[in-house]
Design an enzyme around this catalytic site. Structure first.
Site, PDB file in Angstrom:
ATOM      1  N   GLU A 162       1.114  -0.992  -0.530  1.00 36.84           N
ATOM      2  CA  GLU A 162       0.200  -0.106   0.292  1.00 36.84           C
ATOM      3  C   GLU A 162       1.075   1.647   0.134  1.00 36.84           C
ATOM      4  OE1 GLU A 162      -3.903   0.488  -0.122  1.00 36.84           O
ATOM      5  OE2 GLU A 162      -2.243   1.880  -0.646  1.00 36.84           O
ATOM      6  N   LYS A 222       8.305  -1.390  -1.026  1.00 34.49           N
ATOM      7  CA  LYS A 222       8.077  -0.759  -0.152  1.00 34.49           C
ATOM      8  C   LYS A 222       8.720   0.044   0.846  1.00 34.49           C
ATOM      9  CE  LYS A 222       4.643   0.643   2.667  1.00 34.49           C
ATOM     10  NZ  LYS A 222       3.045   0.680   2.996  1.00 34.49           N
ATOM     11  N   CYS A 278       4.292   4.127   9.315  1.00 34.79           N
ATOM     12  CA  CYS A 278       4.700   3.145   8.601  1.00 34.79           C
ATOM     13  C   CYS A 278       6.602   3.571   8.095  1.00 34.79           C
ATOM     14  CB  CYS A 278       4.341   3.462   6.649  1.00 34.79           C
ATOM     15  SG  CYS A 278       3.007   3.004   6.633  1.00 34.79           S
TER      16      CYS A 278
HETATM   17  C1  UDX Z   1       3.784   7.420   4.103  1.00 32.08           C
HETATM   18  C2  UDX Z   1       3.844   7.358   2.349  1.00 32.08           C
HETATM   19  O1  UDX Z   1       3.870   8.060   2.023  1.00 32.08           O
HETATM   20  C3  UDX Z   1       2.895   6.143   2.083  1.00 32.08           C
HETATM   21  O2  UDX Z   1       3.814   5.935   1.073  1.00 32.08           O
HETATM   22  C4  UDX Z   1       2.901   4.827   3.116  1.00 32.08           C
HETATM   23  O3  UDX Z   1       2.224   4.221   2.251  1.00 32.08           O
HETATM   24  C5  UDX Z   1       2.804   4.444   3.855  1.00 32.08           C
HETATM   25  O4  UDX Z   1       3.636   5.847   5.190  1.00 32.08           O
HETATM   26  P1  UDX Z   1       2.154   8.723   5.929  1.00 32.08           P
HETATM   27  O5  UDX Z   1       3.255   7.887   6.603  1.00 32.08           O
HETATM   28  O6  UDX Z   1       0.637   8.376   6.094  1.00 32.08           O
HETATM   29  O7  UDX Z   1       2.246   8.036   5.060  1.00 32.08           O
HETATM   30  O8  UDX Z   1       2.614  10.177   5.958  1.00 32.08           O
HETATM   31  P2  UDX Z   1       3.962  10.515   5.601  1.00 32.08           P
HETATM   32  O9  UDX Z   1       2.874  11.575   4.160  1.00 32.08           O
HETATM   33  O10 UDX Z   1       4.967   9.996   4.569  1.00 32.08           O
HETATM   34  O11 UDX Z   1       4.148  11.585   6.374  1.00 32.08           O
HETATM   35  C6  UDX Z   1       5.051  11.074   7.200  1.00 32.08           C
HETATM   36  C7  UDX Z   1       5.167  11.772   8.047  1.00 32.08           C
HETATM   37  O12 UDX Z   1       6.432  12.620   7.689  1.00 32.08           O
HETATM   38  C8  UDX Z   1       4.317  12.658   8.976  1.00 32.08           C
HETATM   39  O13 UDX Z   1       4.769  13.007   9.788  1.00 32.08           O
HETATM   40  C9  UDX Z   1       4.322  14.284   7.682  1.00 32.08           C
HETATM   41  O14 UDX Z   1       4.307  15.342   8.336  1.00 32.08           O
HETATM   42  C10 UDX Z   1       6.392  13.785   7.715  1.00 32.08           C
HETATM   43  N1  UDX Z   1       7.219  14.597   6.154  1.00 32.08           N
HETATM   44  C11 UDX Z   1       6.798  14.417   5.757  1.00 32.08           C
HETATM   45  C12 UDX Z   1       7.596  15.854   7.080  1.00 32.08           C
HETATM   46  O15 UDX Z   1       7.588  16.411   8.531  1.00 32.08           O
HETATM   47  N2  UDX Z   1       7.782  16.476   5.818  1.00 32.08           N
HETATM   48  C13 UDX Z   1       7.766  16.744   4.984  1.00 32.08           C
HETATM   49  O16 UDX Z   1       8.334  16.628   3.484  1.00 32.08           O
HETATM   50  C14 UDX Z   1       6.584  15.327   4.664  1.00 32.08           C
END
Ligand code: UDX
Ligand code: ADP
Length: 464
Positions: A162, A222, A278
């Site tokens: 996913e 993944k 994740c």
């Molecule tokens: C992630 C992956 O993006 C997704 O493809 C996978 O399936 C699951 O893990 P998710 O954990 O839901 O998704 O959110 P994501 O948008 O990736 O953000 C993860 C963390 O990184 C958050 O705490 C977010 O605030 C932080 N983040 C993200 C940053 O601090 N800076 C950024 O530029 C991007």
């Protein structure tokens, strides 16, 4: 092979939204999502779709459309397994908290239980799909359990990782960059099973965006994707600290760097640290498998991404203490946001939990406001750390239902989640009702520092 009936085991952040979208896009397929958690299933079935257990923009409308038509939520796991041609496993796979691999390896006990249950119940051949975030070689483990415990029934195991991100799950599912399907490409049965799943997705995803690979490539892709994304966040966060020392502005650096088309602009937003179910877990898995193959340099390389992330959370909390004249004991600190990012009620590995824990160790009094996270979740997150008693957590940390309440008479405000609504708070009013000097720590670079400083705040922004 025509798929008519899909079962998904696990009605969580992955299973719920994914199945809702499959049901919406494939009205001829009956989709049943099952879970052992009765409360969760009852919430998915709540007459008022606004009460479904997972908050994702756009999700309740899809559930409203498909539920009762070809989308069902149930606790009858055996019944759903028996009827299904295709079974998705999307149960939780937390990091092990005991024994070998503690703190690193994924705990596969829920997956194994599912496999054994499928083997026990299945009366005809089925395709079983691993959908949870899992370490490499899980498909092989699944296959071994299924092949050795079933009563002559044949299973094809596919890996279909996913890639949806929480908060944008519906968009990501509707128009995925790619769908990845790993299977046994060396046998006709394996290829047939992969094609059956390709057919499901091709109801709405362009065929060229659906990749088929061998199982190992799919599983490792993944982990690699999440490790690369997390690495970008840790990289920019490492620069944020250097920016603070040198007078550079991390946003300007990120923009300049991101405009290099070889680097790209996404995932360069400096923050108080990444969270979510994740990133950390997948990197820990990567570190664990690398170590288990004796690849110590590879393991150390990836582990550093986590080390940097832990440092970023700690240093944000330490900055608060240091700025408040080296003590927060007995001081009220308002925390705005608890979720690990905006537009989700998920709090797993949220930076807020660790910042709060640090400040509570310094005897701060914390008041939390988050628009979507409930108090019981916030306390459960803190209790899980085991740093202090449940009673102390409830005594030192309060949860309120408006940002104004949180900030009233506070010594400092810390923004931990980038919820849009925080941008437009009545900051002037909030300032008036705070103790002075009124400190504000923006862990998300969400607010306008100049405007806030003009109102009288002493604002600290990460990376400035
Ligand atoms: C992630 C992956 O993006 C997704 O493809 C996978 O399936 C699951 O893990 P998710 O954990 O839901 O998704 O959110 P994501 O948008 O990736 O953000 C993860 C963390 O990184 C958050 O705490 C977010 O605030 C932080 N983040 C993200 C940053 O601090 N800076 C950024 O530029 C991007
Ligand atoms: P994810 O983010 O991977 O979707 P969640 O924790 O949100 O993780 O959801 C996983 C769900 O799987 C939980 O609701 C849990 O109750 C459910 N679950 C775990 N084990 C089983 C099982 N053996 N049978 C049915 N459901 C299960």
């Amino acid at each position: 092979m025509e798929i008519k009936n899909i079962c998904c085991i696990g009605a969580g952040y992955v299973g719920g939204p994914t199945m809702a979208v499959i049901a919406q896009k494939c009205p001829k397929i009956q989709v049943t999502v099952v879970d052992i958690n009765e409360k969760r299933i009852a919430a998915w079935n709540d007459e008022d779709v606004n009460n479904i257990p997972i908050y994702e923009p756009g999700l309740s409308d899809i559930v409203k459309e498909a539920r009762g038509r070809n989308l069902f939520f149930s606790t009858d796991v055996d019944g759903a397994i028996e009827k299904a041609d295709m079974i998705f496993i999307s149960v939780n796979t937390p990091t092990k908290t005991y024994g070998i691999g503690k703190g690193m390896a994924a705990d596969l006990k829920y997956i194994e239980l599912c496999a054994r249950q499928i083997a026990r119940v299945a009366k005809n051949d089925k395709i079983v799909i691993e959908k949870s975030t899992l370490p490499v070689r899980t498909a092989a483990a699944l296959k071994e359990i299924l092949d050795n415990t079933s009563n002559g029934v044949k299973f094809q195991i596919l890996s279909n990782p996913e890639f949806l991100a929480e908060g944008t799950a519906v968009e990501d599912l509707m128009a995925p960059d790619r769908v990845l399907i790993g299977g046994d490409i060396d046998t006709a049965e394996g290829r047939d099973a992969m094609q059956a799943l390709v057919k499901v997705y091709s109801s709405w995803v362009p065929r060229e965006n659906i990749l088929t690979t061998n199982v190992w490539s799919s599983e490792l892709s993944k982990l690699t994707a999440n490790a690369f994304l997390a690495q970008r966040v840790s990289s920019i966060n490492a620069m944020s600290e250097l920016c603070e020392k040198t007078g550079a502005d991390v946003n300007e650096v990120a923009k300049a760097v991101g405009m290099d088309s070889r680097i790209g602009s996404k995932f360069l937003k400096s923050s108080v640290g990444f969270g979510g179910s994740c990133f950390q877990k997948d990197i820990l898995n990567l570190v664990y498998i690398s170590k288990s193959f004796g690849l110590n340099e590879v393991a150390d390389y990836w582990e550093q991404v986590i080390t940097m992330n832990d440092h970023q959370k700690r240093r944000f909390a330490a900055k608060i203490v240091q700025t408040l004249f080296n003590t927060v004991a007995g001081k009220k600190i308002a925390m705005l946001g608890w979720a690990f990012k905006k537009d989700t009620n998920d709090t797993r590995e949220s930076a807020a939990i660790y910042v709060a824990d640090y400040l509570l160790n310094e005897q701060a009094e914390i008041v939390v406001y988050d628009p979507k996270v409930r108090a019981e979740q916030i306390y459960a997150d803190l209790d899980y750390l085991g740093t202090r008693s449940e009673a102390e957590n409830r005594n030192l940390l309060k949860v309120v239902s408006t940002p104004q309440q949180a900030c009233e008479e506070a010594h400092a405000i810390a923004v931990l989640t980038e919820w849009d609504e925080f941008k437009n708070l009545e900051w002037e009013n909030i300032y008036k009702n705070m103790l002075k000097p009124a400190f504000l720590f923006d862990g998300r670079r969400l607010l306008n520092k100049k405007e806030l400083d003009n109102l009288g705040f002493e604002t600290f922004v990460i990376g400035n």
